[in-house]
Motif scaffolding. Structure first.
Motif, PDB file in Angstrom:
ATOM      1  N   GLN A 202      35.606  25.180  38.336  1.00  0.00           N
ATOM      2  CA  GLN A 202      34.620  26.256  38.346  1.00  0.00           C
ATOM      3  C   GLN A 202      35.111  27.431  39.184  1.00  0.00           C
ATOM      4  OE1 GLN A 202      31.071  24.420  39.837  1.00  0.00           O
ATOM      5  NE2 GLN A 202      30.834  23.051  38.087  1.00  0.00           N
ATOM      6  N   THR A 203      35.728  27.112  40.335  1.00  0.00           N
ATOM      7  CA  THR A 203      36.193  28.162  41.237  1.00  0.00           C
ATOM      8  C   THR A 203      37.273  29.020  40.587  1.00  0.00           C
ATOM      9  OG1 THR A 203      35.701  26.792  43.175  1.00  0.00           O
ATOM     10  CG2 THR A 203      37.257  28.595  43.486  1.00  0.00           C
ATOM     11  N   VAL A 204      38.213  28.375  39.887  1.00  0.00           N
ATOM     12  CA  VAL A 204      39.287  29.131  39.223  1.00  0.00           C
ATOM     13  C   VAL A 204      38.702  29.988  38.103  1.00  0.00           C
ATOM     14  CG1 VAL A 204      41.422  28.962  37.906  1.00  0.00           C
ATOM     15  CG2 VAL A 204      41.026  27.412  39.822  1.00  0.00           C
ATOM     16  N   ARG A 205      37.762  29.465  37.368  1.00  0.00           N
ATOM     17  CA  ARG A 205      37.127  30.250  36.305  1.00  0.00           C
ATOM     18  C   ARG A 205      36.437  31.484  36.879  1.00  0.00           C
ATOM     19  NH1 ARG A 205      37.656  25.369  34.184  1.00  0.00           N
ATOM     20  NH2 ARG A 205      37.579  25.042  31.920  1.00  0.00           N
ATOM     21  N   GLU A 206      35.794  31.325  38.036  1.00  0.00           N
ATOM     22  CA  GLU A 206      35.142  32.472  38.680  1.00  0.00           C
ATOM     23  C   GLU A 206      36.163  33.533  39.077  1.00  0.00           C
ATOM     24  OE1 GLU A 206      33.032  30.665  41.871  1.00  0.00           O
ATOM     25  OE2 GLU A 206      31.531  29.716  40.569  1.00  0.00           O
ATOM     26  N   ALA A 207      37.350  33.106  39.518  1.00  0.00           N
ATOM     27  CA  ALA A 207      38.402  34.066  39.883  1.00  0.00           C
ATOM     28  C   ALA A 207      38.874  34.841  38.654  1.00  0.00           C
ATOM     29  CB  ALA A 207      39.571  33.330  40.532  1.00  0.00           C
ATOM     30  N   PHE A 208      39.020  34.153  37.532  1.00  0.00           N
ATOM     31  CA  PHE A 208      39.410  34.830  36.292  1.00  0.00           C
ATOM     32  C   PHE A 208      38.320  35.810  35.866  1.00  0.00           C
ATOM     33  CE2 PHE A 208      42.849  31.976  36.113  1.00  0.00           C
ATOM     34  CZ  PHE A 208      43.672  32.263  35.035  1.00  0.00           C
ATOM     35  N   ALA A 210      36.122  37.321  37.707  1.00  0.00           N
ATOM     36  CA  ALA A 210      36.069  38.463  38.626  1.00  0.00           C
ATOM     37  C   ALA A 210      37.128  39.504  38.276  1.00  0.00           C
ATOM     38  CB  ALA A 210      36.253  37.986  40.059  1.00  0.00           C
ATOM     39  N   GLU A 211      38.229  39.065  37.684  1.00  0.00           N
ATOM     40  CA  GLU A 211      39.303  39.990  37.290  1.00  0.00           C
ATOM     41  C   GLU A 211      39.156  40.447  35.842  1.00  0.00           C
ATOM     42  OE1 GLU A 211      42.080  40.983  39.457  1.00  0.00           O
ATOM     43  OE2 GLU A 211      40.471  40.286  40.793  1.00  0.00           O
ATOM     44  N   GLY A 212      38.119  39.953  35.168  1.00  0.00           N
ATOM     45  CA  GLY A 212      37.905  40.349  33.784  1.00  0.00           C
ATOM     46  C   GLY A 212      38.897  39.753  32.815  1.00  0.00           C
ATOM     47  N   PRO A 257      51.604  31.835  45.817  1.00  0.00           N
ATOM     48  CA  PRO A 257      50.208  32.165  46.152  1.00  0.00           C
ATOM     49  C   PRO A 257      49.463  32.734  44.948  1.00  0.00           C
ATOM     50  CG  PRO A 257      51.690  32.946  47.856  1.00  0.00           C
ATOM     51  CD  PRO A 257      52.559  32.488  46.718  1.00  0.00           C
ATOM     52  N   PHE A 258      48.209  32.374  44.823  1.00  0.00           N
ATOM     53  CA  PHE A 258      47.371  32.865  43.728  1.00  0.00           C
ATOM     54  C   PHE A 258      46.419  33.915  44.280  1.00  0.00           C
ATOM     55  CE2 PHE A 258      43.402  32.467  41.162  1.00  0.00           C
ATOM     56  CZ  PHE A 258      43.923  32.846  39.932  1.00  0.00           C
ATOM     57  N   ALA A 259      46.290  35.049  43.534  1.00  0.00           N
ATOM     58  CA  ALA A 259      45.398  36.137  43.940  1.00  0.00           C
ATOM     59  C   ALA A 259      44.494  36.503  42.757  1.00  0.00           C
ATOM     60  CB  ALA A 259      46.210  37.340  44.397  1.00  0.00           C
ATOM     61  N   PRO A 260      43.216  36.840  43.022  1.00  0.00           N
ATOM     62  CA  PRO A 260      42.607  36.968  44.353  1.00  0.00           C
ATOM     63  C   PRO A 260      42.515  35.621  45.065  1.00  0.00           C
ATOM     64  CG  PRO A 260      40.925  36.985  42.670  1.00  0.00           C
ATOM     65  CD  PRO A 260      42.232  37.025  41.946  1.00  0.00           C
ATOM     66  N   ARG A 261      42.512  35.691  46.404  1.00  0.00           N
ATOM     67  CA  ARG A 261      42.472  34.456  47.179  1.00  0.00           C
ATOM     68  C   ARG A 261      41.240  33.645  46.777  1.00  0.00           C
ATOM     69  NH1 ARG A 261      40.984  31.732  51.811  1.00  0.00           N
ATOM     70  NH2 ARG A 261      42.718  30.733  52.902  1.00  0.00           N
ATOM     71  N   THR A 262      41.507  32.418  46.373  1.00  0.00           N
ATOM     72  CA  THR A 262      40.447  31.546  45.873  1.00  0.00           C
ATOM     73  C   THR A 262      40.303  30.368  46.816  1.00  0.00           C
ATOM     74  OG1 THR A 262      41.014  32.210  43.606  1.00  0.00           O
ATOM     75  CG2 THR A 262      39.675  30.218  43.872  1.00  0.00           C
ATOM     76  N   PRO A 263      39.257  30.361  47.645  1.00  0.00           N
ATOM     77  CA  PRO A 263      39.130  29.324  48.684  1.00  0.00           C
ATOM     78  C   PRO A 263      39.104  27.911  48.109  1.00  0.00           C
ATOM     79  CG  PRO A 263      37.595  31.111  49.093  1.00  0.00           C
ATOM     80  CD  PRO A 263      38.149  31.326  47.712  1.00  0.00           C
TER      81      PRO A 263
END
Length: 304
Positions: A202-208, A210-212, A257-263
């Protein structure tokens, strides 16, 4: 026959007189004699032949004596265990962990902990985060270790490392020379994704989002360790927790490292209404030492 009666019977078998048995048990001789008579009345047959003030066991008595010996061996072992627990010589520690920590820093800590605490009996299992939480809440485990725990109102939670997700790929992958990897860079790439039902997925999907960038994975897996194995096999890049690349045993992986930083914080937790066991506190002390050695080797991670 209850255990006390068996204890008296056993003493008489060994001493062959009620007087000797009474001295061994700190009882009076009449009390031992009365106990024997009560036993024989209950079972319905004699245990001893009485000749010249001495007792000679019947065949049935010998069989009962032999069959009762394991009971007293267990009882003696239990008494010794109780004494050891009273003197803090032996304790028990039950640990549950998710795979990234369980196959990595927790397992490494256990090696040192077992050597320095030989009297602590450790039960250890690796399970999905949901099962680890349920095991700790139910009391089946003393402490649990997991990543991206989220809200846990029934648990006491202690942060171990404020980690962040990383990207992994083979050295011959087109992203292998990048300093960071973003969702945009993974667009239209062969990509190993994490199951959307997991918290890290879920967290990785949210990062994607957020970047559209659409989250399109060719293969989805539940565990980050599995994603590392598939990435090392050449199936594509993957975004995983910082501990899994090393814990998976895939030494050829490039970690970026993966950006945006995903806690992806690492935590230890235990039941909220219980005091943490002494053995658990000692294990945590050892684990912090393992983390102090491990975290500086992880890519793109700040100290907790």
């Amino acid at each position: 026959m209850n255990l006390r009666q068996l204890e008296i019977f056993r003493a008489v078998m060994r001493c062959q007189t009620t007087m000797g048995a009474a001295a061994t048990l700190s009882m009076s001789q009449p009390a031992v004699s009365n106990a024997l008579k009560q036993m024989e009345s209950q079972i319905g047959f004699p245990l001893f032949e009485r000749i010249n003030n001495r007792l000679f066991p019947t065949d049935a008595a010998r069989m009962i004596y032999e069959d009762s010996e394991p009971l007293f061996a267990i009882h003696a072992a239990l008494e010794m265990r109780v004494r050891d627990l009273r003197d803090d010589k032996v304790s028990r520690l039950r640990i549950l962990a998710t795979p990234p920590l369980g196959h990595g820093v927790v397992a490494q800590t256990m090696v040192h902990f077992a050597a320095s605490h030989p009297h602590v009996r450790v039960g250890f299992d690796v399970r999905p985060l949901k099962d680890v939480i349920e095991g700790v809440e139910s009391g089946a485990a003393d402490i649990g270790f997991g990543l991206a725990l989220g809200d846990a109102p029934t648990l006491k939670v202690q942060s171990l490392h404020a980690g962040a997700m990383v990207c992994v790929c083979r050295p011959d992958h087109r992203l292998a020379r990048e300093h960071i990897v973003t969702p945009q860079m993974l667009r239209n790439q062969s990509f190993v994704g994490l199951d959307g039902e997991t918290r890290m997925g879920q967290t990785v999907r949210e990062a994607f989002a957020a970047e559209g960038v659409p989250y399109v994975a060719g293969v989805e897996v539940r565990y980050c360790g599995t994603a590392c194995v598939l990435a090392a096999a050449g199936l594509g890049a993957a975004v995983v927790d910082p501990f899994s690349p090393a814990a998976s045993g895939q030494t050829g992986l490039v970690v970026i490292p993966f950006a945006p930083r995903t806690p992806c914080p690492a935590s230890v937790f235990w039941p909220g209404l219980r005091r943490q066991p002494v053995a658990a506190s000692r294990f945590l002390e050892a684990l912090h030492g393992t983390l102090a050695r491990t975290v500086p080797t992880l890519v793109g991670q700040a100290a907790a």
